[in-house]
Each structure stands twice: as C-alpha cells, then as structure tokens.
Design an enzyme around this catalytic site. Structure first.
Site, PDB file in Angstrom:
ATOM      1  N   ASN A  14      20.816   5.632  27.165  1.00 48.21           N
ATOM      2  CA  ASN A  14      21.824   5.191  28.148  1.00 48.21           C
ATOM      3  C   ASN A  14      21.228   5.153  29.554  1.00 48.21           C
ATOM      4  OD1 ASN A  14      24.677   4.724  27.015  1.00 48.21           O
ATOM      5  ND2 ASN A  14      23.918   6.480  25.866  1.00 48.21           N
ATOM      6  N   HIS A 109      31.295   9.169  26.163  1.00 49.79           N
ATOM      7  CA  HIS A 109      31.538   9.960  24.959  1.00 49.79           C
ATOM      8  C   HIS A 109      31.720   9.009  23.770  1.00 49.79           C
ATOM      9  CE1 HIS A 109      32.741  13.479  22.684  1.00 49.79           C
ATOM     10  NE2 HIS A 109      33.716  12.761  22.168  1.00 49.79           N
TER      11      HIS A 109
HETATM   12  C1  GRF Z   1      25.328   9.044  23.602  1.00 48.56           C
HETATM   13  O1  GRF Z   1      25.721   8.638  22.324  1.00 48.56           O
HETATM   14  C2  GRF Z   1      26.506   9.521  24.394  1.00 48.56           C
HETATM   15  O2  GRF Z   1      27.711   8.951  24.022  1.00 48.56           O
HETATM   16  C3  GRF Z   1      26.538  10.990  24.111  1.00 48.56           C
HETATM   17  O3  GRF Z   1      25.213  11.364  23.982  1.00 48.56           O
HETATM   18  C4  GRF Z   1      24.429  10.266  23.543  1.00 48.56           C
HETATM   19  C5  GRF Z   1      23.246  10.156  24.442  1.00 48.56           C
HETATM   20  O4  GRF Z   1      22.291   9.274  23.942  1.00 48.56           O
HETATM   21  N1  GRF Z   1      27.282  11.674  25.138  1.00 48.56           N
HETATM   22  P1  GRF Z   1      21.054   8.843  24.821  1.00 48.56           P
HETATM   23  O5  GRF Z   1      20.281  10.108  25.208  1.00 48.56           O
HETATM   24  O6  GRF Z   1      21.553   8.118  26.035  1.00 48.56           O
HETATM   25  O7  GRF Z   1      20.217   7.972  23.956  1.00 48.56           O
END
Ligand code: GRF
Length: 195
Positions: A14, A109
């Site tokens: 992300n 989330h």
């Molecule tokens: C995501 O799926 C988010 O929804 C959750 O943690 C995950 C993080 O993934 N809170 P990344 O580290 O961004 O790949």
C-alpha cells in the site's frame, strides 16, 4: 504539497501504491516520513530505494508505548508531517498521537467495517462464509477499526476462490482505493472542507 507519514509493519504494497501515485502525478502529496516497527519489514527497502526518510524502531527497546510514541511524534513534527496514513501498521495508537493529529490519521482495513475488526479480517470473513467482501478506509480513533468510515469498496466472492485469490482481490482494490481516497481528502482539506 501536503506532507504525509506512512506507518507500516510489513510488506508495504500500500505504501508503494501511494508512492507510485505521487510519482506518476496522480496524487499531490509528499511522503515525508515512513515509520516501521519491524526491522525486517520489506517496506524499509521500498522506502529507502525512494530516499524517503525512514524511522525504524523496536518496541522492546523502549520503556513503554508512551516512550516510543513520543519519539515517533518528535520525528513526525521534525519532518513537518500533517497527515498520518496507517498501511498495515500492527500497533494500536495511544492518545499521544491521536491528540497530536486529531482527525488526521487514517487507516485501511481489509473488510467492510464494522464487520470483522481486528487481526486477520480476511480469515474471519472467509470463516464466516461471507459472499460480499471489501475494503474500508476510516479515521483512526480510540476504538480499534472503529473510526468514521471515509471510503469503502465491495466485491463479490467468486465460488471456489482460495484465500490467496481473495487476498489478491483485496490488495488490487486497496492499491486503487488508498491513493484515490487520500487525493480526495487532501483536496477537500485544501479547499477548506472537512471530509
Ligand atoms: C493490507 O491488507 C491492509 O488492509 C492491512 O494490512 C495490509 C498491509 O499490506 N491493514 P501491505 O503491507 O500494504 O502490503
């Protein structure tokens, strides 16, 4: 240009989606700081590759949560951070940060809140057998995954999808929704409107 901090504990896909949106001119913001609580997390390399200032800490090196949060806050302030974007940050924030950044901390989330709060939301939803799943972006307050919802996107779970396929779908949605929602929030703020 709004200055944001991204807090994470893991892979940082992300973070990468947000950084890419900025690099490609789709999001007017600057990632002024990345905060990571796991020294082995893959996000660290992703941030350093982009020469983004990164604060990596281990909770156990501090007396308590107040002690490491004070350091995080000092670093955020020094970096001129205006918004805190949680992206897989696996710690609950205390009042210290919440009060320093009122209504300026958001989280993503992997469920349609208020369903399936807390850890392993995808696993919880699969165990329940839900047929519509999704992603939520919300303000962070004292209630775990309980702050007001800013954006949501749902998808239908196809018959026979594995856990991994569902996770891929969640991530694909997250990587669009997070930069787009941030853009909306920051633009509204620039126009002087609350979300
Ligand atoms: C995501 O799926 C988010 O929804 C959750 O943690 C995950 C993080 O993934 N809170 P990344 O580290 O961004 O790949």
């Amino acid at each position: 240009m709004k200055r944001i901090a991204v807090f994470a504990s893991g892979t940082g896909t992300n973070f990468e989606a947000i950084a890419r949106a900025i690099e490609e001119g789709r999001l007017a913001a600057k990632i002024a700081l990345v905060v990571v609580d796991q020294p082995q997390a893959a996000i660290i390399e992703k941030a350093q590759k982009r020469a983004i200032e990164t604060f990596v800490f281990r909770a156990r090196d501090y007396a308590d949560k107040a002690a490491y949060e004070r350091e995080i806050l000092t670093r955020c302030q020094a970096a001129g951070v205006e918004w805190i974007v949680l992206a897989g940050y696996m710690r609950i924030l205390s009042d210290l940060l919440l009060e320093a950044y009122p209504n300026k901390i958001i989280n993503i989330h992997p469920s349609l809140l208020p369903a399936f709060k807390g850890k392993d939301a995808i696993g919880q939803a699969i165990a329940y057998g839900v047929k519509v799943m999704g992603v939520s972006i919300h303000y962070v307050n004292r209630d775990l995954d309980g702050g007001r919802i800013i954006a949501q996107q749902a998808f239908a779970v196809q018959e026979g999808w594995t856990h991994e396929e569902i996770e891929q779908q969640v991530h694909a949605i997250e990587h669009e929704l997070y930069p787009n929602t941030l853009k909306m929030i920051l633009e509204k703020e620039s126009r002087g409107q609350e979300e």
